[in-house]
Scaffold this active site. Structure first.
Site, PDB file in Angstrom:
ATOM      1  N   HIS A   1      55.175  82.074  39.779  1.00 47.10           N
ATOM      2  CA  HIS A   1      54.218  82.784  40.640  1.00 47.10           C
ATOM      3  C   HIS A   1      54.513  84.281  40.487  1.00 47.10           C
ATOM      4  CE1 HIS A   1      51.497  82.163  44.375  1.00 47.10           C
ATOM      5  NE2 HIS A   1      51.479  83.454  44.121  1.00 47.10           N
TER       6      HIS A   1
ATOM      7  N   GLU B   1      45.413  77.004  47.322  1.00 43.14           N
ATOM      8  CA  GLU B   1      45.463  78.171  48.216  1.00 43.14           C
ATOM      9  C   GLU B   1      44.091  78.397  48.809  1.00 43.14           C
ATOM     10  OE1 GLU B   1      46.863  81.905  46.570  1.00 43.14           O
ATOM     11  OE2 GLU B   1      48.615  80.925  45.677  1.00 43.14           O
TER      12      GLU B   1
HETATM   13  C1  PNW Z   1      46.609  85.021  45.332  1.00 44.25           C
HETATM   14  N1  PNW Z   1      42.187  89.061  43.111  1.00 44.25           N
HETATM   15  O1  PNW Z   1      46.549  86.329  44.888  1.00 44.25           O
HETATM   16  C2  PNW Z   1      48.049  84.634  45.146  1.00 44.25           C
HETATM   17  O2  PNW Z   1      48.272  83.415  44.505  1.00 44.25           O
HETATM   18  C3  PNW Z   1      48.873  84.798  46.371  1.00 44.25           C
HETATM   19  O3  PNW Z   1      50.197  85.062  45.991  1.00 44.25           O
HETATM   20  C4  PNW Z   1      48.286  85.880  47.246  1.00 44.25           C
HETATM   21  O4  PNW Z   1      49.098  86.224  48.324  1.00 44.25           O
HETATM   22  C5  PNW Z   1      46.931  85.381  47.715  1.00 44.25           C
HETATM   23  O5  PNW Z   1      46.111  85.001  46.622  1.00 44.25           O
HETATM   24  C6  PNW Z   1      46.152  86.366  48.584  1.00 44.25           C
HETATM   25  O6  PNW Z   1      45.860  87.526  47.857  1.00 44.25           O
HETATM   26  C7  PNW Z   1      45.417  86.967  44.485  1.00 44.25           C
HETATM   27  O7  PNW Z   1      42.237  90.296  43.086  1.00 44.25           O
HETATM   28  C8  PNW Z   1      45.491  88.346  44.364  1.00 44.25           C
HETATM   29  O8  PNW Z   1      41.181  88.431  42.707  1.00 44.25           O
HETATM   30  C9  PNW Z   1      44.419  89.041  43.902  1.00 44.25           C
HETATM   31  C10 PNW Z   1      43.269  88.357  43.560  1.00 44.25           C
HETATM   32  C11 PNW Z   1      43.188  86.985  43.691  1.00 44.25           C
HETATM   33  C12 PNW Z   1      44.273  86.299  44.154  1.00 44.25           C
END
Ligand code: PNW
Length: 480
Positions: free
Chosen positions: A127, A383
């Protein structure tokens, strides 16, 4: 007890898995204990200007020391499963060679505590915390995921973890959201290691796919037969602002760059032809070697779907300047190679504290699409959740009705998808605890459990109580 007017059939049957998720760098802290060395996120957090308020994961929510309390909390909530990740530099500090026993012991103790409480561990190997040693020195160009060797190192690391935990962990996930690793890490540079090179981003995407394939083969060779191996993607629900040819083409490009680039090789053993055509001014894709696609194309026991918000695009009109808004944090450049003429818009709906619009129908769209695209592969929502500016009331309680509504509405879409025949078997709330939200630091809270960052005190929010009740009763209010 059945209430008048509710159907006798539970909305989410007892064998539908309800759990919660976290990741190592976001919760553990203890970044220099027991032999752990820096990951690319430790380095990125120490680079001025990268993270809001200069936050780091140095302490995070101190899960490395407080895990017994956290497991007790999970048991109180009745979680059926807990999705966590292993910190690669805690287990194999240089990304090469033998494992550090103390690092493995931490995860073994955690897994044993989960099993004792009847909580099924779902282990993610990666991760986003690549050992800094494997990324190398940015001054000399850097290595990391744009280089093939990193995929080979990942498969070796997977074997170390399998040897240590394979007797007690049944559910294995290779990578979390390789899209973010490749395109935010090497394309827009808003994630570690913060590089801004579209060719490096495409190379990274391929080597992440290869890493998954090599690790899946290595895991299956080293794990007992009952072990299940999958991957968690963040498939985009892409909508076009109109059905003009130009807007539909913008959607097609973004679908290829967010979904096809992973789903193509993983599920069908080939990169989509349109993706290759859309990026052929950047690269000839000669980093894809003979045999790679067969290596990537391994059977999947589970496909993880991480979903938060839909994506709304249009074409930039002829003659107009390119639009750099993309909803992924303002990087130095767009994360989307070859999509300079695509404009990204705020989709309708209320906004979360991330500025992400709430639209649960996007989750069902993604599940429906994958039921066809990945026919025969069980789907899991690995998630889903929302950021909210949670503040404790005078009595210490934390009331988060918008999060309850968000979880309700997204779980209702999962139930609808199931009713349509989509084989979706579980749901993990993001996140168990408030934690380090990457480039946004501690300012964005996703937890069902509030954490006071001064005292590390954990307080279940209203949403945690609501989720516990759902797990117990299996019943959402009627979905229609
Ligand atoms: C995911 N985007 O992150 C991750 O798997 C987690 O660790 C994180 O805390 C969660 O979603 C909330 O953000 C993302 O920019 C970060 O598209 C950025 C993006 C998508 C998912």
């Amino acid at each position: 007890q059945t209430q008048p007017g509710t159907a006798a059939r539970p909305d989410l049957p007892a064998d539908f898995l309800l759990g919660a998720a976290t990741s190592a760098y976001q919760i553990e802290g203890a970044v220099d204990e027991d032999g752990r060395t820096p990951s690319i996120w430790d380095t990125f957090c120490r680079t001025p200007g990268r993270i809001s308020d200069g936050d780091t994961g140095d302490v995070a929510v101190d899960h490395y020391h407080r895990w017994p309390e956290d497991v007790a909390l999970m048991a109180d909530l009745g979680l059926q499963a807990y999705r966590f990740s292993v910190s690669w530099p805690r287990v194999q500090p240089t990304g090469r060679g033998p494992a550090v026993q103390r690092g493995l012991d931490f995860y073994r103790a955690l897994v044993d505590a989960l099993l004792e409480r009847g909580i099924t561990p779902w282990l993610t190997l990666y991760h986003w915390d690549l050992p800094q040693e494997l990324e190398g020195d940015p001054a000399t160009g850097g290595a990391g995921w744009p280089e093939r060797a990193t995929a080979e190192r990942f498969a070796e690391y997977a074997v170390l973890v399998a040897e240590a935990l394979g007797d007690r962990v049944e559910h294995w996930t290779t990578l979390n959201e390789p899209w973010c690793s490749a395109f935010l890490g090497y394309g827009s540079g808003v994630h570690a290691p913060g590089r801004t090179d579209h060719v490096a981003a495409l190379r990274a995407a391929h080597h992440l796919n290869l890493a998954h394939g090599l690790a899946t083969q290595a895991l299956r060779a080293n794990l007992p037969g009952r072990a299940k191996v999958g991957i968690s993607l963040n498939p985009a629900a892409v909508r076009a602002r109109s059905d003009t040819t130009a807007d539909l083409d913008a959607r097609r490009r973004v679908e290829a760059l967010s979904n096809g680039v992973f789903e193509g090789p993983l599920l069908h053993g080939a990169y989509p032809e349109d993706l290759i055509a859309d990026t052929d001014h950047l690269t000839d894709w000669s980093f894809v070697k003979d045999g790679d696609l067969a290596a990537v194309h391994q059977p999947l026991d589970a496909l993880g779907v991480n979903y938060y918000t839909p994506t709304l695009v249009s074409a930039v009109p002829e003659g107009a300047a390119a639009d750099r808004r993309d909803g992924h944090g303002q990087g130095e450049q767009t994360p989307w190679p070859g999509a300079d003429r695509v404009a990204f818009h705020q989709p309708p709906g209320p906004l979360t504290a991330m500025g992400w619009s709430v639209d649960a129908t996007g989750l069902r769209d993604v599940l429906r699409r994958l039921a066809k695209e990945a026919a025969g592969v069980p789907l899991y929502v690995t998630e889903n959740g929302m950021a909210r500016d949670d503040r404790p009331a005078a009595d210490g309680s934390v009331h988060d009705p918008e999060r309850v509504a968000y979880l309700h509405d997204h779980l209702a879409e999962v139930a609808r998808a199931r009713a349509e025949g989509v084989d979706v078997r579980g749901y993990f709330l993001w996140s168990l605890l408030d934690n380090f939200e990457w480039a946004y630091g501690y300012g964005k809270r996703f937890g069902a459990v509030h954490v006071d960052y001064e005292t590390q005190r954990r307080t279940p929010k209203t949403s945690a109580r609501w989720y516990a009740e759902l797990i117990r009763t299996r019943r959402l209010p009627p979905v229609d």
